[in-house]
Design an enzyme around this catalytic site. Structure first.
Site, PDB file in Angstrom:
ATOM      1  N   HIS A 155      42.472  42.493 -22.185  1.00  0.00           N
ATOM      2  CA  HIS A 155      43.137  42.611 -20.886  1.00  0.00           C
ATOM      3  C   HIS A 155      44.585  42.152 -20.994  1.00  0.00           C
ATOM      4  CE1 HIS A 155      40.968  38.775 -21.195  1.00  0.00           C
ATOM      5  NE2 HIS A 155      41.974  38.228 -20.538  1.00  0.00           N
TER       6      HIS A 155
ATOM      7  N   GLY B 142      43.547  30.858 -25.434  1.00  0.00           N
ATOM      8  CA  GLY B 142      43.167  30.860 -24.021  1.00  0.00           C
ATOM      9  C   GLY B 142      42.330  32.039 -23.579  1.00  0.00           C
ATOM     10  N   GLN B 143      41.935  32.925 -24.517  1.00  0.00           N
ATOM     11  CA  GLN B 143      41.091  34.052 -24.089  1.00  0.00           C
ATOM     12  C   GLN B 143      39.710  33.553 -23.694  1.00  0.00           C
ATOM     13  OE1 GLN B 143      40.676  37.321 -26.890  1.00  0.00           O
ATOM     14  NE2 GLN B 143      39.631  38.609 -25.378  1.00  0.00           N
ATOM     15  N   SER B 144      39.281  33.899 -22.498  1.00  0.00           N
ATOM     16  CA  SER B 144      37.970  33.467 -22.004  1.00  0.00           C
ATOM     17  C   SER B 144      37.053  34.642 -21.688  1.00  0.00           C
ATOM     18  CB  SER B 144      38.136  32.585 -20.756  1.00  0.00           C
ATOM     19  OG  SER B 144      38.778  33.299 -19.721  1.00  0.00           O
TER      20      SER B 144
ATOM     21  N   ASN C 250      46.181  37.161 -24.088  1.00  0.00           N
ATOM     22  CA  ASN C 250      45.609  36.028 -24.807  1.00  0.00           C
ATOM     23  C   ASN C 250      44.587  36.572 -25.804  1.00  0.00           C
ATOM     24  OD1 ASN C 250      47.046  34.094 -23.294  1.00  0.00           O
ATOM     25  ND2 ASN C 250      45.523  34.138 -21.662  1.00  0.00           N
TER      26      ASN C 250
HETATM   27  P1  5GP Z   1      41.785  35.125 -20.318  1.00  0.00           P
HETATM   28  O1  5GP Z   1      41.603  33.641 -20.110  1.00  0.00           O
HETATM   29  O2  5GP Z   1      40.604  35.709 -21.068  1.00  0.00           O
HETATM   30  O3  5GP Z   1      43.101  35.525 -20.897  1.00  0.00           O
HETATM   31  O4  5GP Z   1      41.795  35.758 -18.867  1.00  0.00           O
HETATM   32  C1  5GP Z   1      40.616  36.057 -18.173  1.00  0.00           C
HETATM   33  C2  5GP Z   1      40.977  36.106 -16.715  1.00  0.00           C
HETATM   34  O5  5GP Z   1      39.926  36.746 -16.030  1.00  0.00           O
HETATM   35  C3  5GP Z   1      41.157  34.731 -16.062  1.00  0.00           C
HETATM   36  O6  5GP Z   1      42.476  34.613 -15.555  1.00  0.00           O
HETATM   37  C4  5GP Z   1      40.096  34.704 -14.978  1.00  0.00           C
HETATM   38  O7  5GP Z   1      40.566  34.099 -13.791  1.00  0.00           O
HETATM   39  C5  5GP Z   1      39.788  36.183 -14.768  1.00  0.00           C
HETATM   40  N1  5GP Z   1      38.424  36.467 -14.357  1.00  0.00           N
HETATM   41  C6  5GP Z   1      37.282  36.014 -14.946  1.00  0.00           C
HETATM   42  N2  5GP Z   1      36.202  36.513 -14.325  1.00  0.00           N
HETATM   43  C7  5GP Z   1      36.684  37.312 -13.316  1.00  0.00           C
HETATM   44  C8  5GP Z   1      36.032  38.119 -12.330  1.00  0.00           C
HETATM   45  O8  5GP Z   1      34.816  38.227 -12.228  1.00  0.00           O
HETATM   46  N3  5GP Z   1      36.852  38.801 -11.469  1.00  0.00           N
HETATM   47  C9  5GP Z   1      38.217  38.737 -11.551  1.00  0.00           C
HETATM   48  N4  5GP Z   1      38.920  39.455 -10.645  1.00  0.00           N
HETATM   49  N5  5GP Z   1      38.846  37.993 -12.482  1.00  0.00           N
HETATM   50  C10 5GP Z   1      38.092  37.290 -13.341  1.00  0.00           C
END
Ligand code: 5GP
Ligand code: ZN
Length: 114
Positions: A100, A93-95, A87
């Site tokens: 990653h 949807g990148q959070s 993402n």
């Molecule tokens: P994004 O939404 O940026 O593509 O994905 C970020 C991902 O990181 C999400 O699926 C979220 O559940 C995961 N995430 C966020 N904070 C943490 C954390 O502290 N530990 C782990 N294992 N996953 C996390």
């Protein structure tokens, strides 16, 4: 980067269930899985989004994919199938702003994605 949650996982300051690591990448279980198998592969170095990746990072990009393949094998997904997702920016949807690769599997994955 001290305020980055994934840098803190790399540094061991925040616990995570690691499933794979090498000198360039770390992989761990997603804290909020959206599939029975859901892990994240990240570079040890902080890069905010795919758009910040430089031409000089081209080997690192390959290493991320090879690590994702190793993670899929480790999670038992090699024969059933898996999906890799990056993402990029909030609109997609990148959070967490440390690049990653999501490794998803363990259930049928619909297409097109939502
Ligand atoms: P994004 O939404 O940026 O593509 O994905 C970020 C991902 O990181 C999400 O699926 C979220 O559940 C995961 N995430 C966020 N904070 C943490 C954390 O502290 N530990 C782990 N294992 N996953 C996390
Ligand atoms: Zn970071």
């Amino acid at each position: 980067m001290k305020d980055c949650v994934f840098c803190r996982i790399v540094g061991g300051e925040i616990p995570a269930k690691r499933v794979f690591e090498d000198d360039a990448t770390v992989a761990f279980r997603d804290a909020n899985p959206v599939a029975p198998a859901h892990a994240l592969v990240i570079p040890r170095a902080h890069i905010a989004t795919l758009d910040e990746v430089q031409d000089s990072d081209r080997e690192l990009l390959g290493r991320l994919l090879l690590s994702a393949r190793a993670v899929a094998a480790e999670l038992g997904l090699s024969s059933t199938g898996y999906r890799l997702v990056i993402n990029t920016h909030a609109g997609a949807g990148q959070s967490v702003f440390h690049v990653h690769v999501h490794v998803l599997g363990g259930r049928p994955l619909g297409w097109p994605p939502g």
